[in-house]
Design a protein around this motif. Structure first.
Motif, PDB file in Angstrom:
ATOM      1  N   VAL A 140       0.864  -1.189   0.000  1.00  0.00           N
ATOM      2  CA  VAL A 140       0.000   0.000   0.000  1.00  0.00           C
ATOM      3  C   VAL A 140       0.894   1.231   0.000  1.00  0.00           C
ATOM      4  O   VAL A 140       1.521   1.564   1.005  1.00  0.00           O
ATOM      5  CB  VAL A 140      -0.933   0.030   1.221  1.00  0.00           C
ATOM      6  CG1 VAL A 140      -1.850   1.251   1.152  1.00  0.00           C
ATOM      7  CG2 VAL A 140      -1.745  -1.245   1.310  1.00  0.00           C
ATOM      8  N   LEU A 200       0.689   5.161  -0.567  1.00  0.00           N
ATOM      9  CA  LEU A 200      -0.200   6.310  -0.684  1.00  0.00           C
ATOM     10  C   LEU A 200       0.520   7.482  -1.341  1.00  0.00           C
ATOM     11  O   LEU A 200       1.649   7.794  -0.996  1.00  0.00           O
ATOM     12  CB  LEU A 200      -0.706   6.738   0.692  1.00  0.00           C
ATOM     13  CG  LEU A 200      -1.554   5.720   1.459  1.00  0.00           C
ATOM     14  CD1 LEU A 200      -1.899   6.279   2.834  1.00  0.00           C
ATOM     15  CD2 LEU A 200      -2.817   5.395   0.689  1.00  0.00           C
ATOM     16  N   ASP A 215      -3.714  11.161  -2.402  1.00  0.00           N
ATOM     17  CA  ASP A 215      -4.549  10.209  -1.663  1.00  0.00           C
ATOM     18  C   ASP A 215      -4.748  10.660  -0.225  1.00  0.00           C
ATOM     19  O   ASP A 215      -5.769  10.376   0.402  1.00  0.00           O
ATOM     20  CB  ASP A 215      -3.907   8.810  -1.643  1.00  0.00           C
ATOM     21  CG  ASP A 215      -3.842   8.186  -3.021  1.00  0.00           C
ATOM     22  OD1 ASP A 215      -4.736   8.492  -3.837  1.00  0.00           O
ATOM     23  OD2 ASP A 215      -2.904   7.420  -3.286  1.00  0.00           O
ATOM     24  N   ARG A 216      -3.757  11.372   0.306  1.00  0.00           N
ATOM     25  CA  ARG A 216      -3.764  11.760   1.713  1.00  0.00           C
ATOM     26  C   ARG A 216      -4.321  13.164   1.940  1.00  0.00           C
ATOM     27  O   ARG A 216      -4.359  13.639   3.056  1.00  0.00           O
ATOM     28  CB  ARG A 216      -2.333  11.677   2.269  1.00  0.00           C
ATOM     29  CG  ARG A 216      -1.816  10.257   2.351  1.00  0.00           C
ATOM     30  CD  ARG A 216      -0.395  10.230   2.816  1.00  0.00           C
ATOM     31  NE  ARG A 216       0.522  10.591   1.750  1.00  0.00           N
ATOM     32  CZ  ARG A 216       1.830  10.757   1.917  1.00  0.00           C
ATOM     33  NH1 ARG A 216       2.356  10.641   3.107  1.00  0.00           N
ATOM     34  NH2 ARG A 216       2.610  11.058   0.908  1.00  0.00           N
ATOM     35  N   ALA A 275      -7.987   8.409   4.417  1.00  0.00           N
ATOM     36  CA  ALA A 275      -7.274   7.709   3.352  1.00  0.00           C
ATOM     37  C   ALA A 275      -6.523   6.496   3.885  1.00  0.00           C
ATOM     38  O   ALA A 275      -6.558   5.415   3.288  1.00  0.00           O
ATOM     39  CB  ALA A 275      -6.306   8.671   2.664  1.00  0.00           C
ATOM     40  N   GLU A 276      -5.841   6.665   5.010  1.00  0.00           N
ATOM     41  CA  GLU A 276      -5.075   5.565   5.587  1.00  0.00           C
ATOM     42  C   GLU A 276      -5.993   4.438   6.049  1.00  0.00           C
ATOM     43  O   GLU A 276      -5.711   3.254   5.813  1.00  0.00           O
ATOM     44  CB  GLU A 276      -4.226   6.072   6.748  1.00  0.00           C
ATOM     45  CG  GLU A 276      -3.106   7.005   6.320  1.00  0.00           C
ATOM     46  CD  GLU A 276      -2.323   7.554   7.491  1.00  0.00           C
ATOM     47  OE1 GLU A 276      -2.600   7.128   8.639  1.00  0.00           O
ATOM     48  OE2 GLU A 276      -1.447   8.398   7.284  1.00  0.00           O
ATOM     49  N   LYS A 306      -8.982   3.707   5.001  1.00  0.00           N
ATOM     50  CA  LYS A 306      -9.597   3.032   3.855  1.00  0.00           C
ATOM     51  C   LYS A 306      -8.588   2.152   3.121  1.00  0.00           C
ATOM     52  O   LYS A 306      -8.941   1.096   2.584  1.00  0.00           O
ATOM     53  CB  LYS A 306     -10.200   4.056   2.903  1.00  0.00           C
ATOM     54  CG  LYS A 306     -11.474   4.717   3.413  1.00  0.00           C
ATOM     55  CD  LYS A 306     -12.045   5.673   2.373  1.00  0.00           C
ATOM     56  CE  LYS A 306     -13.356   6.279   2.841  1.00  0.00           C
ATOM     57  NZ  LYS A 306     -13.937   7.212   1.833  1.00  0.00           N
ATOM     58  N   ALA A 307      -7.345   2.618   3.057  1.00  0.00           N
ATOM     59  CA  ALA A 307      -6.333   1.889   2.297  1.00  0.00           C
ATOM     60  C   ALA A 307      -5.883   0.611   3.003  1.00  0.00           C
ATOM     61  O   ALA A 307      -5.482  -0.358   2.349  1.00  0.00           O
ATOM     62  CB  ALA A 307      -5.130   2.794   2.054  1.00  0.00           C
ATOM     63  N   LYS A 324      -6.046  -2.824   4.404  1.00  0.00           N
ATOM     64  CA  LYS A 324      -6.902  -4.002   4.248  1.00  0.00           C
ATOM     65  C   LYS A 324      -6.766  -4.968   5.424  1.00  0.00           C
ATOM     66  O   LYS A 324      -7.582  -5.869   5.601  1.00  0.00           O
ATOM     67  CB  LYS A 324      -6.543  -4.740   2.951  1.00  0.00           C
ATOM     68  CG  LYS A 324      -6.561  -3.854   1.708  1.00  0.00           C
ATOM     69  CD  LYS A 324      -7.915  -3.197   1.504  1.00  0.00           C
ATOM     70  CE  LYS A 324      -7.907  -2.314   0.249  1.00  0.00           C
ATOM     71  NZ  LYS A 324      -9.205  -1.586   0.084  1.00  0.00           N
ATOM     72  N   ASP A 336       2.017   5.657   8.311  1.00  0.00           N
ATOM     73  CA  ASP A 336       2.328   6.051   6.938  1.00  0.00           C
ATOM     74  C   ASP A 336       3.747   6.595   6.920  1.00  0.00           C
ATOM     75  O   ASP A 336       4.003   7.697   7.389  1.00  0.00           O
ATOM     76  CB  ASP A 336       1.320   7.116   6.470  1.00  0.00           C
ATOM     77  CG  ASP A 336       1.695   7.733   5.133  1.00  0.00           C
ATOM     78  OD1 ASP A 336       2.601   7.210   4.470  1.00  0.00           O
ATOM     79  OD2 ASP A 336       1.078   8.746   4.760  1.00  0.00           O
ATOM     80  N   GLY A 349      -1.529  -4.020   3.650  1.00  0.00           N
ATOM     81  CA  GLY A 349      -2.373  -4.525   2.580  1.00  0.00           C
ATOM     82  C   GLY A 349      -2.477  -6.033   2.517  1.00  0.00           C
ATOM     83  O   GLY A 349      -3.509  -6.585   2.145  1.00  0.00           O
TER      84      GLY A 349
END
Length: 229
Positions: A39, A41, A45-46, A64-65, A67-68, A70, A95, A120
């Motif tokens: 992942v 970003l 995205d952020r 964003a974090e 949601k990203a 998984k 991040d 991810g």
């Protein structure tokens, strides 16, 4: 109790003569692990950091974090424990220059370990023995072991409990010598952050308003300062 980390891997390098070189690593988290995260970003995205609305930018980044990622906090802790023996003390969605990882701290006796898990895939990207920069590893370990003695609710359990309130981005032992709870941070659908305490023995979830009190005190101080002008 997220710790300030100095990772010191002592090198016995023989660059001349065909020996095996081990690099020095002094600092916080290992950037190379984050670079291998599945992942990555981008700045857009952020959210745009235009300096005009820090709260808005923070909310966009949190969203964003969350949601990203998984992999949940509980699953990241499980993966870390499968890789490195110990007791999970904290987990944080981090991040690092765009690479999204779960940074999990483990304690085994008096030895601290940091394990970075791909946010991810759940794959362990690296693990290191930690050394606290203030040299108080033994004291920190004793305090944590004392706090967790008799606890029936672990960090992964706390993460699962907190997931009912939102997307968990951090699980941490309450930074107090008499800690009785896990502190869980969550992010809501619009990026709003909330904190909850999860009791170490009962698993009961309660809202943590300590930051609210601190903000109120800061506002009172500012009002007082303004009145003196």
């Amino acid at each position: 109790m997220k710790r300030n980390i100095v990772i010191a891997t002592v090198a016995a390098a023989a660059l001349i003569g065909g020996g095996t070189a081990t690099a020095f690593a002094v600092g916080g988290d290992d950037d190379s692990a984050a670079n291998r995260s599945s992942v990555q970003l981008k700045d857009h995205d952020r959210g745009d950091d235009d300096g005009k609305d820090d709260d808005r930018d923070d909310a966009a980044e949190n969203t964003a974090e969350a949601k990203a990622a998984k992999v949940t906090a509980a699953d990241a802790i499980k993966a870390a424990l499968a890789d490195t023996k110990g007791t999970a003390v904290s987990a944080e969605l981090d991040d690092e220059d765009g690479g999204l990882v779960w940074d999990v701290d483990l304690l085994n006796g008096k030895t601290w370990h940091s394990v970075e898990v791909d946010a991810g895939t759940g794959k362990v990207l690296g693990s290191w023995t930690e050394k606290d920069d203030d040299g108080d590893d033994a004291a920190d370990a004793a305090r944590v072991n004392s706090a967790l003695k008799g606890a029936t609710v672990g960090a992964a359990d706390a993460a699962k409990a907190g997931a009912d309130k939102g997307t968990v981005t951090s699980v941490d032992l309450d930074d107090d010598g008499t800690a009785t709870a896990w502190n869980v941070e969550t992010t809501g659908a619009k990026g709003a952050e909330s904190e909850y305490d999860v009791d170490l023995k009962t698993g009961k979830v309660t809202a943590d308003h300590s930051d609210d009190h601190a903000d109120h005190d800061d506002q009172d101080d500012n009002d007082t300062d303004g009145s003196d002008d």
